[in-house]
Motif scaffolding. Structure first.
Motif, mmCIF file in Angstrom:
data_model
loop_
_atom_site.group_PDB
_atom_site.id
_atom_site.type_symbol
_atom_site.label_atom_id
_atom_site.label_comp_id
_atom_site.label_asym_id
_atom_site.label_seq_id
_atom_site.Cartn_x
_atom_site.Cartn_y
_atom_site.Cartn_z
ATOM 1 N N LYS A 52 0.658 -1.285 0.445
ATOM 2 C CA LYS A 52 -0.160 0.077 0.445
ATOM 3 C C LYS A 52 0.852 0.925 -0.144
ATOM 4 N N PHE A 53 0.938 2.439 -1.456
ATOM 5 C CA PHE A 53 1.642 3.068 -1.246
ATOM 6 C C PHE A 53 0.844 4.272 -0.394
ATOM 7 N N VAL A 54 0.927 5.293 0.349
ATOM 8 C CA VAL A 54 0.235 5.971 0.482
ATOM 9 C C VAL A 54 1.782 7.823 0.793
ATOM 10 N N TYR A 55 0.615 8.718 -0.283
ATOM 11 C CA TYR A 55 1.627 10.139 -0.514
ATOM 12 C C TYR A 55 1.155 10.957 0.906
ATOM 13 N N ARG A 56 2.214 11.583 1.334
ATOM 14 C CA ARG A 56 1.926 13.442 2.557
ATOM 15 C C ARG A 56 1.111 13.187 2.324
ATOM 16 N N GLN A 57 0.588 13.873 1.055
ATOM 17 C CA GLN A 57 -0.080 15.211 1.015
ATOM 18 C C GLN A 57 -1.632 14.294 1.299
ATOM 19 N N ASP A 58 -1.438 12.828 1.171
ATOM 20 C CA ASP A 58 -2.365 11.570 2.017
ATOM 21 C C ASP A 58 -3.300 11.881 3.287
ATOM 22 N N VAL A 59 -2.345 11.832 3.698
ATOM 23 C CA VAL A 59 -2.092 11.586 5.617
ATOM 24 C C VAL A 59 -2.648 12.495 6.155
ATOM 25 N N LYS A 60 -1.907 14.183 5.386
ATOM 26 C CA LYS A 60 -2.302 15.555 6.214
ATOM 27 C C LYS A 60 -3.861 15.587 5.382
ATOM 28 N N LEU A 61 -4.480 15.394 4.699
ATOM 29 C CA LEU A 61 -5.707 15.247 4.238
ATOM 30 C C LEU A 61 -6.265 14.481 5.511
#
Length: 127
Positions: A52-61
């Motif tokens: 599972k790839f998670v982008y930093r932007q997704d974490v912030k949102l």
């Protein structure tokens, strides 16, 4: 690390990795080295296509509801998710004598925890 990842996982764990995103800015050697290791970790995982790839932007949102959040905002959002059980100024972290559920989390581990929590929530929601 790579050898451990190749073993079969009877518990069905998921490997979540923070993925690099390009925003058009020049990058240095460290970014390319990070991307190389992301690929090595994925390849070594016992089920490479399930990573599972998670982008930093997704974490912030996900955690802060805004893409403009900083590391401190992510940390605070994570603190707010956990019960206040330990002692000290931040009971979620606690002290050595009275450790809380986040005792020992520091520095880059906050970012890693943000990735793990976001990935877990996305999987639960079917994202």
């Amino acid at each position: 690390m790579l050898t451990m990842q190749q073993r079969n996982d009877p518990w069905g764990h998921v490997l979540a990795i923070e993925m690099i995103a390009s925003y058009g800015m020049p990058v240095g050697r460290e970014v390319f080295e990070t991307v190389r290791w992301i690929g090595r970790f994925q390849q070594a995982w016992h089920s490479p296509e399930a990573v599972k790839f998670v982008y930093r932007q997704d974490v912030k949102l996900h955690l802060c509801k805004t893409p403009r959040a900083k590391d401190g905002n992510v940390r605070q959002a994570l603190l707010d998710m956990f019960p206040r059980t330990g002692g000290g100024k931040t009971p979620q972290i606690g002290t050595k004598a009275q450790p809380g559920p986040l005792f020992g989390v520091s520095s880059h581990a906050w970012a890693a925890l943000g990735v793990a929590v976001t990935a877990a929530h996305q999987m639960r929601e079917g994202v």
